[in-house]
Write an enzyme that holds these catalytic residues in place. Structure first.
Site, PDB file in Angstrom:
ATOM      1  N   HIS A 298       9.228  73.545  12.204  1.00  0.00           N
ATOM      2  CA  HIS A 298      10.282  74.178  11.391  1.00  0.00           C
ATOM      3  C   HIS A 298      10.720  75.465  12.073  1.00  0.00           C
ATOM      4  O   HIS A 298       9.910  76.170  12.676  1.00  0.00           O
ATOM      5  CB  HIS A 298       9.754  74.474   9.980  1.00  0.00           C
ATOM      6  CG  HIS A 298      10.811  74.893   9.025  1.00  0.00           C
ATOM      7  ND1 HIS A 298      11.786  74.028   8.565  1.00  0.00           N
ATOM      8  CD2 HIS A 298      11.076  76.093   8.459  1.00  0.00           C
ATOM      9  CE1 HIS A 298      12.590  74.699   7.737  1.00  0.00           C
ATOM     10  NE2 HIS A 298      12.171  75.946   7.660  1.00  0.00           N
TER      11      HIS A 298
ATOM     12  N   CYS B 120      16.862  72.312   9.539  1.00  0.00           N
ATOM     13  CA  CYS B 120      16.505  73.615  10.102  1.00  0.00           C
ATOM     14  C   CYS B 120      17.058  73.823  11.507  1.00  0.00           C
ATOM     15  O   CYS B 120      17.667  74.856  11.795  1.00  0.00           O
ATOM     16  CB  CYS B 120      14.998  73.843  10.059  1.00  0.00           C
ATOM     17  SG  CYS B 120      14.003  72.762  11.108  1.00  0.00           S
TER      18      CYS B 120
ATOM     19  N   HIS C 234      16.763  79.930   6.614  1.00  0.00           N
ATOM     20  CA  HIS C 234      16.482  78.590   7.127  1.00  0.00           C
ATOM     21  C   HIS C 234      17.034  77.540   6.180  1.00  0.00           C
ATOM     22  O   HIS C 234      17.376  77.834   5.039  1.00  0.00           O
ATOM     23  CB  HIS C 234      14.973  78.398   7.314  1.00  0.00           C
ATOM     24  CG  HIS C 234      14.208  78.440   6.035  1.00  0.00           C
ATOM     25  ND1 HIS C 234      13.267  77.505   5.704  1.00  0.00           N
ATOM     26  CD2 HIS C 234      14.240  79.307   4.992  1.00  0.00           C
ATOM     27  CE1 HIS C 234      12.747  77.782   4.522  1.00  0.00           C
ATOM     28  NE2 HIS C 234      13.318  78.883   4.078  1.00  0.00           N
TER      29      HIS C 234
END
Length: 128
Positions: free
Chosen positions: A86, A34, A98
């Protein structure tokens, strides 16, 4: 920051869809995690160098109220039981891009999807 830079970030993120996921990955040919995806897209599309983990990015960015969120801003989530674990790139219309995991790779998702909505920690930006 000019809106064209935001558009460049979004377009570059969209061009990364379906790329592979690699833990710790930061390169086009080997895949992304990510934070690696965010770092790559920001560097390539806007010339903005971002280093570190999702947590590091959250600390470096400034908070954006939801009603002021714009495409190109970052979205953060608690997916590992720790804050800002994240990160993705907001592309507008309740969607973000993502690097999710090895199964899905780089993908687009809805922020309102139950899994993400429950873990959402807000919008932040590195842009003016």
């Amino acid at each position: 920051m000019r809106s064209s830079k935001r558009q460049d970030i979004v377009m570059h993120a969209m061009a990364m869809l379906d790329r592979g996921y690699t833990y710790g990955g930061k390169k086009l040919h080997t895949g992304f995690d990510c934070s690696g995806l965010v770092s790559f897209v920001y560097q390539e599309s806007a010339g903005i160098a971002i280093k570190g983990s999702a947590f590091d990015m959250a600390r470096a960015a400034r908070v954006v109220p939801p009603e002021q969120a714009s495409p190109g801003d970052l979205v953060f989530f608690n997916t590992l039981g720790s804050p800002f674990s994240h990160v993705g790139i907001y592309i507008g219309s309740d969607k973000f891009i993502h690097a999710a995991n090895e199964k899905t790779g780089v993908t687009a998702e809805l922020l309102s999807r139950r899994y993400w909505a429950r873990r959402f920690q807000g919008y932040r930006t590195l842009l003016a």
